[in-house]
Scaffold this motif. Structure first.
Motif, PDB file in Angstrom:
ATOM      1  N   GLU A   1      32.481  39.518  20.562  1.00 28.98           N
ATOM      2  CA  GLU A   1      33.540  38.961  21.305  1.00 28.98           C
ATOM      3  C   GLU A   1      34.769  39.086  20.396  1.00 28.98           C
ATOM      4  O   GLU A   1      34.828  38.303  19.358  1.00 28.98           O
ATOM      5  CB  GLU A   1      33.340  37.400  22.024  1.00 28.98           C
ATOM      6  CG  GLU A   1      34.475  37.080  22.821  1.00 28.98           C
ATOM      7  CD  GLU A   1      34.494  35.864  23.059  1.00 28.98           C
ATOM      8  OE1 GLU A   1      35.523  34.967  23.272  1.00 28.98           O
ATOM      9  OE2 GLU A   1      33.413  35.333  23.422  1.00 28.98           O
TER      10      GLU A   1
ATOM     11  N   GLN B   1      32.086  29.618  18.923  1.00 31.32           N
ATOM     12  CA  GLN B   1      33.089  29.837  19.864  1.00 31.32           C
ATOM     13  C   GLN B   1      34.111  28.777  19.465  1.00 31.32           C
ATOM     14  O   GLN B   1      34.163  27.301  19.415  1.00 31.32           O
ATOM     15  CB  GLN B   1      32.625  29.468  21.338  1.00 31.32           C
ATOM     16  CG  GLN B   1      33.856  29.581  22.346  1.00 31.32           C
ATOM     17  CD  GLN B   1      34.298  31.094  22.167  1.00 31.32           C
ATOM     18  OE1 GLN B   1      35.236  31.544  21.683  1.00 31.32           O
ATOM     19  NE2 GLN B   1      33.780  31.618  23.537  1.00 31.32           N
TER      20      GLN B   1
ATOM     21  N   THR C   1      38.768  30.405  24.018  1.00 34.00           N
ATOM     22  CA  THR C   1      38.360  30.330  25.598  1.00 34.00           C
ATOM     23  C   THR C   1      39.467  30.725  26.378  1.00 34.00           C
ATOM     24  O   THR C   1      40.585  31.161  26.051  1.00 34.00           O
ATOM     25  CB  THR C   1      38.133  28.453  25.704  1.00 34.00           C
ATOM     26  OG1 THR C   1      39.396  28.041  25.640  1.00 34.00           O
ATOM     27  CG2 THR C   1      37.254  27.936  24.502  1.00 34.00           C
ATOM     28  N   PRO C   2      39.152  30.949  27.708  1.00 33.37           N
ATOM     29  CA  PRO C   2      39.882  31.274  28.861  1.00 33.37           C
ATOM     30  C   PRO C   2      41.284  30.461  28.645  1.00 33.37           C
ATOM     31  O   PRO C   2      42.435  31.038  28.780  1.00 33.37           O
ATOM     32  CB  PRO C   2      39.099  31.126  29.982  1.00 33.37           C
ATOM     33  CG  PRO C   2      37.834  31.417  29.602  1.00 33.37           C
ATOM     34  CD  PRO C   2      37.563  30.866  28.336  1.00 33.37           C
TER      35      PRO C   2
ATOM     36  N   ASP D   1      38.889  40.734  29.713  1.00 30.55           N
ATOM     37  CA  ASP D   1      39.684  40.111  30.388  1.00 30.55           C
ATOM     38  C   ASP D   1      41.018  40.458  29.979  1.00 30.55           C
ATOM     39  O   ASP D   1      41.287  40.585  28.806  1.00 30.55           O
ATOM     40  CB  ASP D   1      39.301  38.648  29.892  1.00 30.55           C
ATOM     41  CG  ASP D   1      38.121  38.005  30.309  1.00 30.55           C
ATOM     42  OD1 ASP D   1      37.384  38.663  31.241  1.00 30.55           O
ATOM     43  OD2 ASP D   1      37.827  36.905  29.526  1.00 30.55           O
TER      44      ASP D   1
ATOM     45  N   TYR E   1      39.933  41.403  35.308  1.00 26.57           N
ATOM     46  CA  TYR E   1      38.497  40.811  34.840  1.00 26.57           C
ATOM     47  C   TYR E   1      37.502  42.025  35.031  1.00 26.57           C
ATOM     48  O   TYR E   1      37.493  42.313  36.355  1.00 26.57           O
ATOM     49  CB  TYR E   1      38.323  39.659  35.425  1.00 26.57           C
ATOM     50  CG  TYR E   1      36.909  39.147  35.299  1.00 26.57           C
ATOM     51  CD1 TYR E   1      36.692  37.871  34.279  1.00 26.57           C
ATOM     52  CD2 TYR E   1      35.971  39.231  35.832  1.00 26.57           C
ATOM     53  CE1 TYR E   1      35.462  37.264  34.101  1.00 26.57           C
ATOM     54  CE2 TYR E   1      34.466  38.632  35.549  1.00 26.57           C
ATOM     55  CZ  TYR E   1      34.428  37.772  34.837  1.00 26.57           C
ATOM     56  OH  TYR E   1      33.374  37.281  34.527  1.00 26.57           O
TER      57      TYR E   1
ATOM     58  N   ARG F   1      33.001  42.731  34.213  1.00 27.45           N
ATOM     59  CA  ARG F   1      31.938  42.724  33.689  1.00 27.45           C
ATOM     60  C   ARG F   1      30.805  43.785  34.029  1.00 27.45           C
ATOM     61  O   ARG F   1      30.869  43.900  35.223  1.00 27.45           O
ATOM     62  CB  ARG F   1      31.101  41.176  33.809  1.00 27.45           C
ATOM     63  CG  ARG F   1      32.165  40.074  33.303  1.00 27.45           C
ATOM     64  CD  ARG F   1      32.028  40.089  31.700  1.00 27.45           C
ATOM     65  NE  ARG F   1      32.806  39.027  31.394  1.00 27.45           N
ATOM     66  CZ  ARG F   1      33.918  38.891  31.219  1.00 27.45           C
ATOM     67  NH1 ARG F   1      34.827  39.942  31.347  1.00 27.45           N
ATOM     68  NH2 ARG F   1      34.609  37.606  30.631  1.00 27.45           N
TER      69      ARG F   1
ATOM     70  N   ASP G   1      27.760  36.433  36.741  1.00 23.50           N
ATOM     71  CA  ASP G   1      28.540  36.408  35.987  1.00 23.50           C
ATOM     72  C   ASP G   1      29.471  35.025  36.047  1.00 23.50           C
ATOM     73  O   ASP G   1      30.399  34.833  35.443  1.00 23.50           O
ATOM     74  CB  ASP G   1      29.839  37.709  36.047  1.00 23.50           C
ATOM     75  CG  ASP G   1      30.936  37.266  37.042  1.00 23.50           C
ATOM     76  OD1 ASP G   1      30.346  37.013  38.346  1.00 23.50           O
ATOM     77  OD2 ASP G   1      31.984  37.518  36.981  1.00 23.50           O
TER      78      ASP G   1
ATOM     79  N   ASP H   1      31.314  32.987  33.288  1.00 18.49           N
ATOM     80  CA  ASP H   1      32.776  33.666  32.828  1.00 18.49           C
ATOM     81  C   ASP H   1      33.657  33.347  34.036  1.00 18.49           C
ATOM     82  O   ASP H   1      34.692  32.789  33.562  1.00 18.49           O
ATOM     83  CB  ASP H   1      32.426  34.939  32.389  1.00 18.49           C
ATOM     84  CG  ASP H   1      31.826  35.150  31.086  1.00 18.49           C
ATOM     85  OD1 ASP H   1      31.782  34.164  30.457  1.00 18.49           O
ATOM     86  OD2 ASP H   1      31.584  36.028  30.855  1.00 18.49           O
ATOM     87  N   SER H   2      33.467  33.981  35.172  1.00 21.79           N
ATOM     88  CA  SER H   2      34.392  34.021  35.999  1.00 21.79           C
ATOM     89  C   SER H   2      35.001  32.632  36.532  1.00 21.79           C
ATOM     90  O   SER H   2      36.082  32.297  36.869  1.00 21.79           O
ATOM     91  CB  SER H   2      33.996  34.718  37.203  1.00 21.79           C
ATOM     92  OG  SER H   2      32.754  34.197  37.830  1.00 21.79           O
TER      93      SER H   2
ATOM     94  N   LYS I   1      35.416  30.058  34.847  1.00 17.92           N
ATOM     95  CA  LYS I   1      36.497  29.420  33.789  1.00 17.92           C
ATOM     96  C   LYS I   1      37.845  29.828  34.201  1.00 17.92           C
ATOM     97  O   LYS I   1      38.888  29.200  33.849  1.00 17.92           O
ATOM     98  CB  LYS I   1      36.069  29.981  32.634  1.00 17.92           C
ATOM     99  CG  LYS I   1      34.584  29.297  32.047  1.00 17.92           C
ATOM    100  CD  LYS I   1      34.273  29.764  30.733  1.00 17.92           C
ATOM    101  CE  LYS I   1      32.864  29.265  30.287  1.00 17.92           C
ATOM    102  NZ  LYS I   1      32.396  29.749  29.113  1.00 17.92           N
TER     103      LYS I   1
END
Length: 325
Positions: free
Chosen positions: A81, A140, A145-146, A175, A185, A187, A195, A198-199, A201
């Motif tokens: 990432e 992380q 983070t988002p 993203d 966005y 994936r 997903d 992720d989404s 967030k």
């Protein structure tokens, strides 16, 4: 070492060609192979071995092309990432320093203590983007983070790309954040996947796309009702068709080229020389060892010799930050 998939396949092919001949070869000296090698009782021609040399040389040329000219994604052969920010390193590091509990500049060739909630930042010569990658393997950090990235984008007023890839997990995505807002966005999974971790967030509901293996290509034990690929897409700017999204890897590559961005596959493991075992309780030396391509050979005096080819990324600087847990 991270290399492109086609480079790995080429190196493997050259290695396999040589290994198949070893049983009936005359080896002269360590690491050399006589050109009088016999393969299945047939003489291997000088021309054939010269072709192997030429192919490996082309791979070496690709690996050592100038970093300032590279764009896109260097390799998908990894689990990573990465965050790219379109600002000079000084500007990114100044912004991160206001959030960090420890800030160290220009740490290349120095020893530092690696903490779990930490980041390396760096910038390549000839590139407008700076990159962030974890210091502690697979940890992380709060700034990545988002919410952390949206806040950073709002602060810097510049685009941010969060790039995700997993060759073992068969997924890729990104993203795209601009001026403190998520604008796109994506994936893509090589299987059926949800997903929502992720989404959610970002507070969005991306559209789901699925594709199935055609009957003529399906394995006997393959469930015809099980998707072979899944994608999730959301954008405030555009709509894409099923056909465009089905080429998931190409879509990510195009985004990088459209934004003149480049991911060199430099992560925390690379910078601290992780080789499968590391003691994080001890200080680690930050380094830039370069990427080595195996399976490269040259013909010298009628013998095939291995040749080391190494590419050293041109890093302007590497900085390091520690954040609160």
């Amino acid at each position: 070492m991270q290399i492109k998939l086609w480079q790995f396949a080429l190196a493997l092919a050259v290695f396999a060609s040589i290994e198949h001949t070893r049983a009936s070869s005359r080896i002269k000296g360590r690491g050399t192979l006589q050109l009088t090698t016999n393969l299945e009782n047939r003489q291997v021609s000088q021309e054939f071995l010269e072709q192997l040399v030429q192919q490996s040389q082309r791979a070496a040329t690709e690996l050592t092309r100038p970093y300032a000219e590279r764009r896109g994604i260097e390799t998908l052969d990894r689990n990573a990432e990465v965050v790219l920010v379109r600002v000079p390193l000084n500007q990114l590091s100044d912004a991160l320093a206001t959030k960090a509990v420890q800030s160290l500049r220009n740490v290349l060739e120095t020893e530092i203590q690696i903490y779990r909630n930490s980041l390396f930042t760096y910038q390549l010569v000839g590139h407008d983007w700076s990159l962030m990658t974890e210091g502690f393997r697979y940890a992380q950090t709060s700034v990545k983070t988002p919410n952390g990235l949206i806040e950073l984008s709002d602060q810097l007023k510049q685009p941010i790309i969060r790039f995700l890839v997993s060759d073992t997990g068969g997924k890729i995505g990104y993203d795209l954040i601009e001026n403190g807002k998520l604008v796109e966005y994506f994936r893509f999974f090589e299987y059926e996947e949800d997903d929502s971790p992720d989404s959610t967030k970002y507070g969005i509901q991306p559209k789901r796309f699925v594709w199935f293996t055609p009957p003529e290509e399906r394995d006997e034990d393959e469930d015809p009702d099980q998707p072979s690929q899944t994608a999730y897409f959301w954008s405030s700017r555009r709509q894409l068709t099923d056909k465009e999204l089905e080429q998931g890897y190409d879509l990510v590559y195009r985004l990088f080229h459209e934004y003149d961005a480049y991911d060199p596959a430099i992560d925390g493991d690379y910078l601290i020389g992780y080789n499968g075992n590391i003691d994080y309780t001890k200080p680690q030396r930050v380094q830039n060892p370069g990427f080595r391509l195996g399976g490269i050979y040259e013909n010298r005096d009628g013998q095939l010799h291995p040749k080391e080819v190494r590419s050293i990324p041109e890093l302007m600087r590497v900085d390091y930050f520690v954040f609160r847990e």
